[in-house]
Motif scaffolding. Sequence first.
Motif, PDB file in Angstrom:
ATOM      1  N   THR A  51      43.538  82.592  64.716  1.00 11.99           N
ATOM      2  CA  THR A  51      44.067  83.802  65.336  1.00 11.99           C
ATOM      3  C   THR A  51      45.559  83.942  65.046  1.00 11.99           C
ATOM      4  OG1 THR A  51      42.396  83.689  67.077  1.00 11.99           O
ATOM      5  CG2 THR A  51      44.349  85.028  67.532  1.00 11.99           C
ATOM      6  N   VAL A  52      46.290  82.839  65.105  1.00 12.18           N
ATOM      7  CA  VAL A  52      47.726  82.865  64.795  1.00 12.18           C
ATOM      8  C   VAL A  52      47.939  83.235  63.337  1.00 12.18           C
ATOM      9  CG1 VAL A  52      49.820  81.463  64.602  1.00 12.18           C
ATOM     10  CG2 VAL A  52      48.381  81.291  66.638  1.00 12.18           C
ATOM     11  N   ARG A  53      47.129  82.678  62.453  1.00 12.09           N
ATOM     12  CA  ARG A  53      47.248  82.991  61.025  1.00 12.09           C
ATOM     13  C   ARG A  53      47.032  84.490  60.790  1.00 12.09           C
ATOM     14  NH1 ARG A  53      44.299  79.177  59.371  1.00 12.09           N
ATOM     15  NH2 ARG A  53      42.297  80.233  59.397  1.00 12.09           N
ATOM     16  N   ASP A  54      46.029  85.066  61.434  1.00  8.20           N
ATOM     17  CA  ASP A  54      45.783  86.505  61.310  1.00  8.20           C
ATOM     18  C   ASP A  54      46.953  87.300  61.887  1.00  8.20           C
ATOM     19  OD1 ASP A  54      44.029  88.880  60.819  1.00  8.20           O
ATOM     20  OD2 ASP A  54      44.150  89.010  63.004  1.00  8.20           O
ATOM     21  N   ALA A  55      47.469  86.863  63.031  1.00  9.11           N
ATOM     22  CA  ALA A  55      48.575  87.576  63.690  1.00  9.11           C
ATOM     23  C   ALA A  55      49.830  87.586  62.822  1.00  9.11           C
ATOM     24  CB  ALA A  55      48.869  86.937  65.044  1.00  9.11           C
ATOM     25  N   VAL A  56      50.212  86.436  62.270  1.00  8.56           N
ATOM     26  CA  VAL A  56      51.434  86.404  61.455  1.00  8.56           C
ATOM     27  C   VAL A  56      51.254  87.185  60.160  1.00  8.56           C
ATOM     28  CG1 VAL A  56      52.398  84.288  62.459  1.00  8.56           C
ATOM     29  CG2 VAL A  56      50.960  84.129  60.437  1.00  8.56           C
ATOM     30  N   THR A  57      50.046  87.214  59.624  1.00  6.71           N
ATOM     31  CA  THR A  57      49.777  88.014  58.424  1.00  6.71           C
ATOM     32  C   THR A  57      49.981  89.494  58.731  1.00  6.71           C
ATOM     33  OG1 THR A  57      48.230  86.391  57.548  1.00  6.71           O
ATOM     34  CG2 THR A  57      48.036  88.630  56.700  1.00  6.71           C
ATOM     35  N   ARG A  58      49.435  89.953  59.853  1.00  5.14           N
ATOM     36  CA  ARG A  58      49.593  91.354  60.249  1.00  5.14           C
ATOM     37  C   ARG A  58      51.063  91.681  60.532  1.00  5.14           C
ATOM     38  NH1 ARG A  58      44.744  93.960  62.810  1.00  5.14           N
ATOM     39  NH2 ARG A  58      42.979  92.612  62.335  1.00  5.14           N
ATOM     40  N   LEU A  59      51.761  90.771  61.195  1.00  3.31           N
ATOM     41  CA  LEU A  59      53.173  90.993  61.510  1.00  3.31           C
ATOM     42  C   LEU A  59      54.020  91.041  60.247  1.00  3.31           C
ATOM     43  CD1 LEU A  59      53.394  88.694  64.640  1.00  3.31           C
ATOM     44  CD2 LEU A  59      53.737  91.172  64.631  1.00  3.31           C
ATOM     45  N   GLU A  60      53.713  90.180  59.275  1.00  2.81           N
ATOM     46  CA  GLU A  60      54.444  90.206  57.998  1.00  2.81           C
ATOM     47  C   GLU A  60      54.177  91.505  57.249  1.00  2.81           C
ATOM     48  OE1 GLU A  60      55.599  86.395  55.619  1.00  2.81           O
ATOM     49  OE2 GLU A  60      53.481  86.254  56.161  1.00  2.81           O
ATOM     50  N   GLU A  61      52.922  91.938  57.225  1.00  6.52           N
ATOM     51  CA  GLU A  61      52.569  93.179  56.535  1.00  6.52           C
ATOM     52  C   GLU A  61      53.249  94.388  57.177  1.00  6.52           C
ATOM     53  OE1 GLU A  61      48.309  93.119  56.645  1.00  6.52           O
ATOM     54  OE2 GLU A  61      48.169  91.804  54.895  1.00  6.52           O
ATOM     55  N   SER A  62      53.484  94.311  58.486  1.00  5.86           N
ATOM     56  CA  SER A  62      54.143  95.400  59.210  1.00  5.86           C
ATOM     57  C   SER A  62      55.659  95.327  59.105  1.00  5.86           C
ATOM     58  CB  SER A  62      53.735  95.369  60.681  1.00  5.86           C
ATOM     59  OG  SER A  62      52.363  95.588  60.814  1.00  5.86           O
ATOM     60  N   GLY A  63      56.183  94.237  58.540  1.00  2.53           N
ATOM     61  CA  GLY A  63      57.625  94.078  58.396  1.00  2.53           C
ATOM     62  C   GLY A  63      58.317  93.643  59.670  1.00  2.53           C
ATOM     63  N   ILE A  64      57.568  93.092  60.618  1.00  5.43           N
ATOM     64  CA  ILE A  64      58.133  92.666  61.898  1.00  5.43           C
ATOM     65  C   ILE A  64      58.569  91.210  61.837  1.00  5.43           C
ATOM     66  CG2 ILE A  64      57.564  92.311  64.347  1.00  5.43           C
ATOM     67  CD1 ILE A  64      55.601  94.741  63.959  1.00  5.43           C
ATOM     68  N   VAL A  65      57.867  90.427  61.045  1.00  2.62           N
ATOM     69  CA  VAL A  65      58.126  88.990  60.934  1.00  2.62           C
ATOM     70  C   VAL A  65      58.401  88.640  59.479  1.00  2.62           C
ATOM     71  CG1 VAL A  65      56.971  86.735  61.077  1.00  2.62           C
ATOM     72  CG2 VAL A  65      56.806  88.324  62.967  1.00  2.62           C
ATOM     73  N   MET A  66      59.314  87.691  59.294  1.00  4.17           N
ATOM     74  CA  MET A  66      59.622  87.146  57.965  1.00  4.17           C
ATOM     75  C   MET A  66      59.184  85.689  57.944  1.00  4.17           C
ATOM     76  SD  MET A  66      63.540  88.600  57.599  1.00  4.17           S
ATOM     77  CE  MET A  66      64.009  87.018  57.005  1.00  4.17           C
ATOM     78  N   SER A  67      58.931  85.166  56.751  1.00  3.00           N
ATOM     79  CA  SER A  67      58.606  83.750  56.639  1.00  3.00           C
ATOM     80  C   SER A  67      59.407  83.127  55.508  1.00  3.00           C
ATOM     81  CB  SER A  67      57.112  83.561  56.389  1.00  3.00           C
ATOM     82  OG  SER A  67      56.752  84.040  55.123  1.00  3.00           O
TER      83      SER A  67
END
Length: 88
Positions: A51-67
């Motif tokens: 679930t976390v992996r899916d969440a960070v993927t969605r957040l990265e795609e939305s430009g909210i999170v960087m890695s």
Amino acid sequence: MARSTSRSPAEQDTDILDLPPSAKLVAKTLEYEGEATQSQLAESTLLSPRTVRDAVTRLEESGIVMSRISFQDARQRVYSLDEGLPGR
């Protein structure tokens, strides 16, 4: 993934409103606790690693999170809120 700079703050707000609750929880956890790996986020949020992996993927795609690659363990990525967001 690069974030588009031509999007307005209203469009970015819409993105986060459209995300599932798990992604919102991960974003809030990053806001309060600072950068973290996926395993640290799973521990902090009590969400499953998948679930976390899916969440960070969605957040990265939305430009909210960087890695970025972890300096301590190059096999892991460290996630943080995008500093370019309004209010950051």
